[in-house]
Every structure is written in C-alpha cells, then in structure tokens.
Design a protein around this motif. Sequence first.
Motif, PDB file in Angstrom:
ATOM      1  N   ALA A   1       0.005   1.087  -4.857  1.00 31.01           N
ATOM      2  CA  ALA A   1      -0.603  -0.185  -4.452  1.00 31.01           C
ATOM      3  C   ALA A   1       0.229  -0.858  -3.375  1.00 31.01           C
ATOM      4  CB  ALA A   1      -0.740  -1.114  -5.649  1.00 31.01           C
ATOM      5  N   GLY A   2      -0.456  -1.426  -2.393  1.00 27.57           N
ATOM      6  CA  GLY A   2       0.229  -2.195  -1.366  1.00 27.57           C
ATOM      7  C   GLY A   2       0.724  -3.518  -1.908  1.00 27.57           C
ATOM      8  N   PRO A   3       1.726  -4.128  -1.275  1.00 29.46           N
ATOM      9  CA  PRO A   3       2.337  -5.359  -1.781  1.00 29.46           C
ATOM     10  C   PRO A   3       1.531  -6.624  -1.524  1.00 29.46           C
ATOM     11  CG  PRO A   3       3.415  -4.669   0.237  1.00 29.46           C
ATOM     12  CD  PRO A   3       2.427  -3.596  -0.094  1.00 29.46           C
ATOM     13  N   VAL A   4       0.550  -6.571  -0.608  1.00 23.98           N
ATOM     14  CA  VAL A   4      -0.230  -7.762  -0.288  1.00 23.98           C
ATOM     15  C   VAL A   4      -1.512  -7.769  -1.111  1.00 23.98           C
ATOM     16  CG1 VAL A   4      -1.429  -9.061   1.508  1.00 23.98           C
ATOM     17  CG2 VAL A   4       0.671  -7.821   2.071  1.00 23.98           C
ATOM     18  N   GLN A   5      -1.801  -8.906  -1.713  1.00 24.13           N
ATOM     19  CA  GLN A   5      -3.046  -9.094  -2.452  1.00 24.13           C
ATOM     20  C   GLN A   5      -3.851 -10.183  -1.734  1.00 24.13           C
ATOM     21  OE1 GLN A   5      -1.728  -9.918  -6.471  1.00 24.13           O
ATOM     22  NE2 GLN A   5      -1.680  -7.752  -6.975  1.00 24.13           N
ATOM     23  N   PRO A   6      -4.711  -9.790  -0.782  1.00 23.57           N
ATOM     24  CA  PRO A   6      -5.453 -10.783  -0.007  1.00 23.57           C
ATOM     25  C   PRO A   6      -6.425 -11.560  -0.886  1.00 23.57           C
ATOM     26  CG  PRO A   6      -5.820  -8.524   0.820  1.00 23.57           C
ATOM     27  CD  PRO A   6      -5.061  -8.420  -0.448  1.00 23.57           C
ATOM     28  N   VAL A   7      -6.814 -12.753  -0.424  1.00 22.91           N
ATOM     29  CA  VAL A   7      -7.767 -13.541  -1.202  1.00 22.91           C
ATOM     30  C   VAL A   7      -9.154 -12.908  -1.161  1.00 22.91           C
ATOM     31  CG1 VAL A   7      -6.504 -15.697  -0.934  1.00 22.91           C
ATOM     32  CG2 VAL A   7      -8.241 -15.084   0.752  1.00 22.91           C
ATOM     33  N   TYR A   8      -9.435 -12.095  -0.124  1.00 21.00           N
ATOM     34  CA  TYR A   8     -10.677 -11.329  -0.066  1.00 21.00           C
ATOM     35  C   TYR A   8     -10.299  -9.856   0.003  1.00 21.00           C
ATOM     36  CZ  TYR A   8     -15.356  -9.766   1.188  1.00 21.00           C
ATOM     37  OH  TYR A   8     -16.573  -9.139   1.190  1.00 21.00           O
ATOM     38  N   ASP A   9     -11.061  -9.006  -0.676  1.00 21.01           N
ATOM     39  CA  ASP A   9     -10.720  -7.593  -0.856  1.00 21.01           C
ATOM     40  C   ASP A   9     -10.740  -6.831   0.473  1.00 21.01           C
ATOM     41  OD1 ASP A   9     -10.370  -4.993  -1.715  1.00 21.01           O
ATOM     42  OD2 ASP A   9     -12.422  -4.770  -2.449  1.00 21.01           O
ATOM     43  N   VAL A  10      -9.567  -6.723   1.087  1.00 19.32           N
ATOM     44  CA  VAL A  10      -9.383  -5.945   2.311  1.00 19.32           C
ATOM     45  C   VAL A  10      -8.266  -4.934   2.070  1.00 19.32           C
ATOM     46  CG1 VAL A  10      -8.668  -6.015   4.731  1.00 19.32           C
ATOM     47  CG2 VAL A  10     -10.167  -7.797   3.822  1.00 19.32           C
ATOM     48  N   GLU A  11      -8.550  -3.671   2.319  1.00 17.51           N
ATOM     49  CA  GLU A  11      -7.544  -2.616   2.192  1.00 17.51           C
ATOM     50  C   GLU A  11      -7.088  -2.213   3.588  1.00 17.51           C
ATOM     51  OE1 GLU A  11      -9.142   0.612  -0.091  1.00 17.51           O
ATOM     52  OE2 GLU A  11      -9.042  -0.526  -1.976  1.00 17.51           O
ATOM     53  N   LEU A  12      -5.754  -2.139   3.802  1.00 12.88           N
ATOM     54  CA  LEU A  12      -5.212  -1.757   5.097  1.00 12.88           C
ATOM     55  C   LEU A  12      -4.000  -0.851   4.908  1.00 12.88           C
ATOM     56  CD1 LEU A  12      -5.299  -5.179   6.993  1.00 12.88           C
ATOM     57  CD2 LEU A  12      -6.707  -3.172   7.499  1.00 12.88           C
ATOM     58  N   ALA A  13      -3.897   0.168   5.760  1.00  9.00           N
ATOM     59  CA  ALA A  13      -2.762   1.083   5.718  1.00  9.00           C
ATOM     60  C   ALA A  13      -2.529   1.653   7.107  1.00  9.00           C
ATOM     61  CB  ALA A  13      -3.009   2.219   4.726  1.00  9.00           C
ATOM     62  N   ASN A  14      -1.274   1.979   7.391  1.00  5.13           N
ATOM     63  CA  ASN A  14      -0.907   2.652   8.635  1.00  5.13           C
ATOM     64  C   ASN A  14      -0.563   4.104   8.336  1.00  5.13           C
ATOM     65  OD1 ASN A  14      -0.634   0.888  11.212  1.00  5.13           O
ATOM     66  ND2 ASN A  14       0.074  -0.445   9.549  1.00  5.13           N
ATOM     67  N   VAL A  15      -1.270   5.019   8.995  1.00  2.00           N
ATOM     68  CA  VAL A  15      -1.089   6.452   8.780  1.00  2.00           C
ATOM     69  C   VAL A  15      -0.385   7.047   9.990  1.00  2.00           C
ATOM     70  CG1 VAL A  15      -2.210   8.634   8.222  1.00  2.00           C
ATOM     71  CG2 VAL A  15      -3.247   6.473   7.460  1.00  2.00           C
ATOM     72  N   SER A  16       0.710   7.757   9.754  1.00  2.00           N
ATOM     73  CA  SER A  16       1.433   8.465  10.817  1.00  2.00           C
ATOM     74  C   SER A  16       1.341   9.957  10.541  1.00  2.00           C
ATOM     75  CB  SER A  16       2.907   8.028  10.853  1.00  2.00           C
ATOM     76  OG  SER A  16       3.019   6.641  11.105  1.00  2.00           O
ATOM     77  N   LEU A  17       0.850  10.706  11.523  1.00  2.00           N
ATOM     78  CA  LEU A  17       0.620  12.134  11.346  1.00  2.00           C
ATOM     79  C   LEU A  17       1.404  12.938  12.368  1.00  2.00           C
ATOM     80  CD1 LEU A  17      -3.275  12.128  10.949  1.00  2.00           C
ATOM     81  CD2 LEU A  17      -1.606  12.456   9.121  1.00  2.00           C
ATOM     82  N   LEU A  18       2.004  14.043  11.914  1.00  2.72           N
ATOM     83  CA  LEU A  18       2.540  15.033  12.827  1.00  2.72           C
ATOM     84  C   LEU A  18       1.401  15.935  13.286  1.00  2.72           C
ATOM     85  CD1 LEU A  18       5.755  16.039  10.830  1.00  2.72           C
ATOM     86  CD2 LEU A  18       5.611  14.478  12.786  1.00  2.72           C
ATOM     87  N   ALA A  19       1.606  16.659  14.378  1.00  5.32           N
ATOM     88  CA  ALA A  19       0.602  17.633  14.804  1.00  5.32           C
ATOM     89  C   ALA A  19       0.348  18.613  13.669  1.00  5.32           C
ATOM     90  CB  ALA A  19       1.084  18.374  16.051  1.00  5.32           C
ATOM     91  N   GLY A  20      -0.919  18.823  13.344  1.00  3.62           N
ATOM     92  CA  GLY A  20      -1.278  19.691  12.226  1.00  3.62           C
ATOM     93  C   GLY A  20      -1.442  18.971  10.907  1.00  3.62           C
ATOM     94  N   GLY A  21      -1.045  17.707  10.856  1.00  3.04           N
ATOM     95  CA  GLY A  21      -1.204  16.930   9.632  1.00  3.04           C
ATOM     96  C   GLY A  21      -2.660  16.570   9.392  1.00  3.04           C
ATOM     97  N   SER A  22      -3.014  16.391   8.129  1.00  8.46           N
ATOM     98  CA  SER A  22      -4.404  16.083   7.803  1.00  8.46           C
ATOM     99  C   SER A  22      -4.496  15.313   6.501  1.00  8.46           C
ATOM    100  CB  SER A  22      -5.233  17.368   7.695  1.00  8.46           C
ATOM    101  OG  SER A  22      -4.783  18.159   6.601  1.00  8.46           O
ATOM    102  N   PHE A  23      -5.636  14.610   6.325  1.00 10.92           N
ATOM    103  CA  PHE A  23      -5.927  13.951   5.055  1.00 10.92           C
ATOM    104  C   PHE A  23      -7.424  13.699   4.976  1.00 10.92           C
ATOM    105  CE2 PHE A  23      -5.449  10.418   8.004  1.00 10.92           C
ATOM    106  CZ  PHE A  23      -6.423   9.516   7.613  1.00 10.92           C
ATOM    107  N   THR A  24      -7.891  13.509   3.750  1.00  9.79           N
ATOM    108  CA  THR A  24      -9.271  13.093   3.506  1.00  9.79           C
ATOM    109  C   THR A  24      -9.223  11.815   2.675  1.00  9.79           C
ATOM    110  OG1 THR A  24     -10.103  15.362   3.576  1.00  9.79           O
ATOM    111  CG2 THR A  24     -11.497  13.718   2.508  1.00  9.79           C
TER     112      THR A  24
END
Length: 283
Positions: free
Chosen positions: A168-191
Amino acid sequence: MRTIQTVIKPQGQQLGPLTMHQPLPANGVDQLDPFLLLHHHGPTRFPARNSGLPFGPHPHRGFETVTFIYQGDVQHRDSSGFASTIETGGIQWMTTGSGLVHSESSSEAFKETGGMVELIQLWTNLPGRLKMVKPHYVGLQKNDIPAVTLADGKGTVAVTSGVWNGVAGPVQPVYDVELANVSLLAGGSFTRRIEASRTVLFYLLNGAIVVNGQKISGRSLVIFENDGDEIDVRATDESRILLGSAQPINEPVVSHGPFVMNTEQEIRQAISDYQSGRMGHLS
C-alpha cells in the motif's frame, strides 16, 4: 486488454527557466475524469546562483495537487501553515479543499549550487461533496515511498497511493485515486489489472514501450477506452511511466484558473473568498 483510444504527444513551451510539456488538457481532451491537468517540467539544468522555481504564491480550491520530484527539490509553503522541502524521488500531495494560498520554490542550497530539475504536477478533481473539505498537505521523501520490485527483476514501482502487489502507498487521498511511478529496464515488463469502470492515467515520461500491442515512445499520454481491465507493458528501452487510476466523478466541471468547482456561482464565490483573504495569506 483495454483498447487504446489515442496517444497525445505534448509540445514543449517555456515557463520561466523551465521547459514545460502539457499533455492534459489537450486539443479535444479537456480532462480524463477525474484527472484535470498534467504538466511535465524539465529535465532542465539550472545554473549556480539561480532564482529557483517560478511558482510564487497563488490560490487553489476544489481539487488535489500532486507534485512528483524526479530531480531537484521543491520547497512548499502554504497559508494553512504546512511547510517542507522535498528532494529527488519524493512527492507532495495537497488537498486544496476549501482553499489556500501556496508557493513552490527551490531550496536555498539548490539556488546556490544549481542542478537538474524534473517535476510532474498533476491536478485531480474532487466531487462536490468533498470540494470544501479542510485543506491538507503531505510531503514525503523518497525513503517514505515503498518500492515494489517487478516479478522479472527488470523494474520497480514506487507506490504513492493505492495498492500494488499487496504493498500500500503511504498517501490516503480524500477521493480514491491510485498513483505509482514505474521504472523499467529494457526488456522489463508488467501486467496491471484495473477495473474497466475506472479511468486510467498512463503517461510515459521517457523511453520506448509496447503497451497493449502498440509501440509508444518519448513523452506520451496514452488514453484508453473503458472496455477491458488489463494493461500489458513491455519496455524496449529504459523507460519511466506515471500510472494511475480513479473512478470517474461524472459531475459538471467549471474551472477558472486555480479554482475548480461545479458551478459558475461557486467560482465567483472562490474568487471573492480569495480576494477578501478568506483563503489566508502567504508573503
């Protein structure tokens, strides 16, 4: 997988010493409800003995602002008494609510030595029932934000709000907003699975990726349809992505500069409240 509706490639413009790219709002896209505005500042090198960031005292009402500090630092002060200096890798999350006056400048140390600056400033709307909540500010350094290593070991996710792989992220906004920063190396992947009803915020800061089968590179805001719940990303170069989601508010949006409300009357009231000092003062 979600269908890609369009990709916005913002043009750069000068804002004081900074080069600023604005993918949102853009031609034909006023908002991605509830995401209202995204400014990508820099990367810009500031010389030694510079005057710092050009965001002097100004008011806000009716929404939340999120500042991601990728390089440099940001010194925050506001009329509710909150103050902090957040450095590289940190974030500032401010609920403007009923209104305040704030400024974002650089620390005295940065102004003396100079260096690289890169920021994203994001505005997220609030529903009418929350627009007049008490203002609140959260400033977090890089070490305060949990990082999740992706399954393939070729990327990390800094979770600001919401949950990613049970973290879980440390911020609990008053309205439900999810935010994240993704850093990828070449060849990295996610779903990433995001409910089809939610609006997706997907901004590629730099690099090159294939997202849901489409090649994307450079600064790009990817706009998705609400027709699926899966986003598949594969990096063909080292890349950074700001990824978020939220349930649409589906209310009228009336904005005037730094105020975002539901009606023209509420905007007039906000202007009056600011001019009469009811949002406080910041010298």
